[in-house]
Design an enzyme around this catalytic site. Structure first.
Site, short mmCIF file in Angstrom:
data_model
loop_
_atom_site.label_atom_id
_atom_site.label_comp_id
_atom_site.label_asym_id
_atom_site.label_seq_id
_atom_site.Cartn_x
_atom_site.Cartn_y
_atom_site.Cartn_z
N GLU A 198 0.83 -1.18 0.01
CA GLU A 198 0.14 0.13 0.14
C GLU A 198 0.58 1.21 0.00
O GLU A 198 1.82 1.24 0.70
CB GLU A 198 -0.87 -0.15 1.39
N LYS A 215 -9.71 0.77 -1.88
CA LYS A 215 -9.86 0.21 -0.79
C LYS A 215 -11.38 0.73 -0.07
O LYS A 215 -11.78 1.77 -0.46
CB LYS A 215 -8.66 1.04 0.23
N CYS A 243 -4.48 -3.33 3.92
CA CYS A 243 -4.01 -3.11 5.36
C CYS A 243 -4.96 -3.23 6.25
O CYS A 243 -5.56 -4.08 6.59
CB CYS A 243 -3.36 -1.53 5.30
#
Length: 620
Positions: free
Chosen positions: A378, A438, A489
């Site tokens: 990321e 995301k 994440c």
């Protein structure tokens, strides 16, 4: 005046007379702090069970200690004790959140999240006098965890008990019922350990006193009281306490009842004549034996999680159902620690491109195998490659050099609207061919809710000058024929965000992450443990590329086969098994959590009903 004998519910769990507070006044004042201290300590012990420490086995004793602190308390006391346990757990667990922004955000987050543990404490106190209470109490804990994972701002499931069990005996249960069942098993075992110890202590006390026919403080119907005054289920006379063979100290206050009923001691309630004959009513029988029902409940509360975990072992399988894939994870590192790491965004991008070119050189020299695909972390390119041709050229050159499809973590900045935390599938010779935005962006990190209010307490909110927005599509890339599920994440903490990728065909999962803003704290190890639990939960290999570490490659059985150090450039290359079968946890989704929530609701409803009946009895 003779003692008053009150009939009781034969289903009540027996209570250990040694838990009553009957100490002299100075000792009583000291013992007032025993349960608050125990609650705080239970939370801290629970924290110690989390990574990077391999002390997963501390979690059940932590719940045993919490059970002692909460059992028999009033609802208000349960809430307060639960809050102390929550602070003892979450303050040290989440200290990394203040690594670069100071203590205010850390303290605020821990204080708010501890309210959910407080609510669990209230619920556990409410169900703690029910038969089979350890099962209800463990369900209440999971109910509170489920709420914490959903609200506010989409929830914050960090610190779910399951995430501390990556090395634990109970881990196979993740494949059966996901993180809710795994956490339930740990809590149940802990409460069961406390209940078993409590009953064993009561049995020893009865043996030492010769097995009295009646509970301390209660006389046999028709017999004179042992001392002046009326002995009720909530009090002892001095003489009757003295006759209890020293099982309790004289003079301490009785524990509070879990609901609106009058305060009751943890000593067994007085029994009717029928109770004396049958050994029921929650008190020791005339023979001094503890009733069988509570003993069975305590034993099963310990044995069921253990045997269940052993029975689930066959579900933990790392065989290659669909062959294997050779995967490379790139850790380029950042120029410096802290919030300012992306002030040198080009340096971060160049670091990852350089490591990829070095890998290509190692492949050419036969020092490393050719990867089927490559995974960057990321934010490995905080420069938007769609808007910056120079950044696109750097990425394209590295991807051409390695000759394999590569997933790039980028910040995409549309001309209007919110930023996007995007993973880009970059093919050699073709460039970007697919994207994943995301879906669960981090509040107060990637976007700032209530910005004007938050700014009053911490000016660092303005470092996030433009909020990120969430995507709405499930991320699964086809990389050289391998279906790779994407959870960026923070998303690894959410059950749905990982499960969705597997139900949409992922044969392998990747969790690209950026932990540079949290320094050398425990955060990265806590997050790595989540990925290990996810590997077992869904029976998939999990690859975790991180900008600054710790990057890792995890097999479907949760074993870490390759791992980097923090804040060092590195490359991991491993052959991993690909799998397509689904575990029961994957197939059932939220059903196990819903069933455990229903168990908690049933216990809370039963407790409320008993409270209502008790009030009605007193008013008659």
């Amino acid at each position: 005046m003779s003692a008053t004998t009150t009939p009781v519910d034969a289903s009540d769990t027996p209570v250990d007379a040694s838990e009553t507070d009957t100490a002299p006044a100075p000792a009583h004042r000291l013992r007032r702090f025993a349960r608050p201290a125990a609650a705080l300590l239970s939370g801290f012990v629970l924290y110690l069970s989390f990574p990077p420490r391999p002390l997963w086995w501390l979690a059940p004793p932590a719940f045993a200690l919490l059970g002692w602190a909460l059992r028999g308390r009033r609802l208000r006391a349960g809430f307060g004790l639960g809050y102390l346990a929550g602070l003892g757990f979450l303050l040290p667990l989440l200290v990394w959140t203040g690594e670069e922004v100071g203590p205010v955000p850390w303290l605020a987050l821990a204080a708010v999240e501890a309210l959910f543990v407080a609510a669990a404490g209230l619920g556990i106190a409410a169900v703690s006098r029910l038969p089979w209470w350890p099962f209800f109490a463990a369900g209440v804990w999971i109910l509170a965890e489920g709420a914490r994972a959903r609200v506010p701002f989409g929830g914050f499931p960090w610190g779910k008990i399951a995430f501390g069990q990556a090395d634990g005996l109970f881990l196979p249960l993740a494949a059966v019922g996901g993180t809710p069942l795994l956490g339930f098993a740990v809590a149940l075992c802990g409460f069961g350990l406390y209940e078993a110890a409590r009953l064993a202590r009561a049995r020893r006390a009865l043996g030492a006193s010769g097995g009295p026919a009646t509970a301390p403080g209660a006389s046999t119907p028709g017999a004179p009281a042992a001392a002046s005054g009326t002995a009720t289920p909530g009090t002892f006379s001095a003489a009757s306490d003295a006759s209890a063979s020293g099982a309790t100290a004289a003079g301490a206050s009785a524990p509070d009842a879990p609901d609106g009923t009058p305060p009751a001691t943890d000593a067994a309630p007085p029994r009717t004549a029928t109770d004396v004959e049958t050994g029921t009513g929650g008190a020791p029988s005339r023979t001094g034996a503890v009733p069988r029902g509570p003993l069975v409940a305590a034993a099963l509360a310990v044995l069921v999680p253990v045997t269940g975990a052993l029975a689930a072992l066959p579900l933990v399988d790392d065989s290659a159902e669909d062959g294997t894939a050779t995967v490379a994870a790139i850790q380029g590192n950042v120029p410096r620690l802290g919030l300012d790491f992306n002030a040198q965004r080009r340096a971060v991008l160049d670091n990852h491109a350089a490591r990829t070119r070095e890998l290509a050189q190692a492949v050419e020299e036969k020092r490393e195998p050719q990867p089927d695909f490559v995974l960057w972390p990321e934010n490995s390119s905080d420069i938007d490659p769609y808007a910056n041709a120079d950044a696109a050229d750097v990425i394209d050159e590295a991807v051409r050099a390695i000759g394999a499809p590569t997933v790039i973590g980028a910040v995409v900045a549309p001309e209007t609207g919110k930023l996007r935390n995007t993973l880009i599938q970059w093919e050699p010779g073709r460039g970007p061919v697919a994207t994943y935005d995301k879906r669960h962006v981090q509040p107060f990190g990637e976007y700032i809710p209530m910005r004007p209010l938050v700014r009053i307490f911490n000016s660092n909110v303005d470092r996030v000058s433009r909020d990120f927005g969430p995507g709405n599509k499930i991320g699964v890339f086809d990389l050289a024929g391998t279906k790779v599920g994407l959870a960026t994440c923070y998303e690894a903490a959410f059950d749905w965000a990982v499960r969705d990728t597997v139900t949409h065909g992922a044969q392998l999962i990747t969790v690209p992450s950026n932990n540079a803003t949290f320094g050398r704290s425990e955060m990265t190890y806590q997050q790595l443990a989540m990925s290990r639990v996810r590997a077992v939960e869904h029976s998939r290999a999990v690859v975790v590329p991180v900008t600054s570490g710790v990057s890792a490659i995890i097999r479907p059985d949760g074993e870490v086969v390759a791992q980097t150090r923090m804040f060092t450039p590195d490359v991991l290359v491993e052959e991993v098994p690909l799998r397509s079968s689904q575990t029961p946890a994957t197939r059932m989704g939220t059903l196990p959590e819903a069933l455990l929530a229903a168990l908690a609701a049933a216990g809370l409803g039963w407790s409320a009903l008993r409270s209502v009946r008790a009030r009605r009895t007193r008013t008659q």
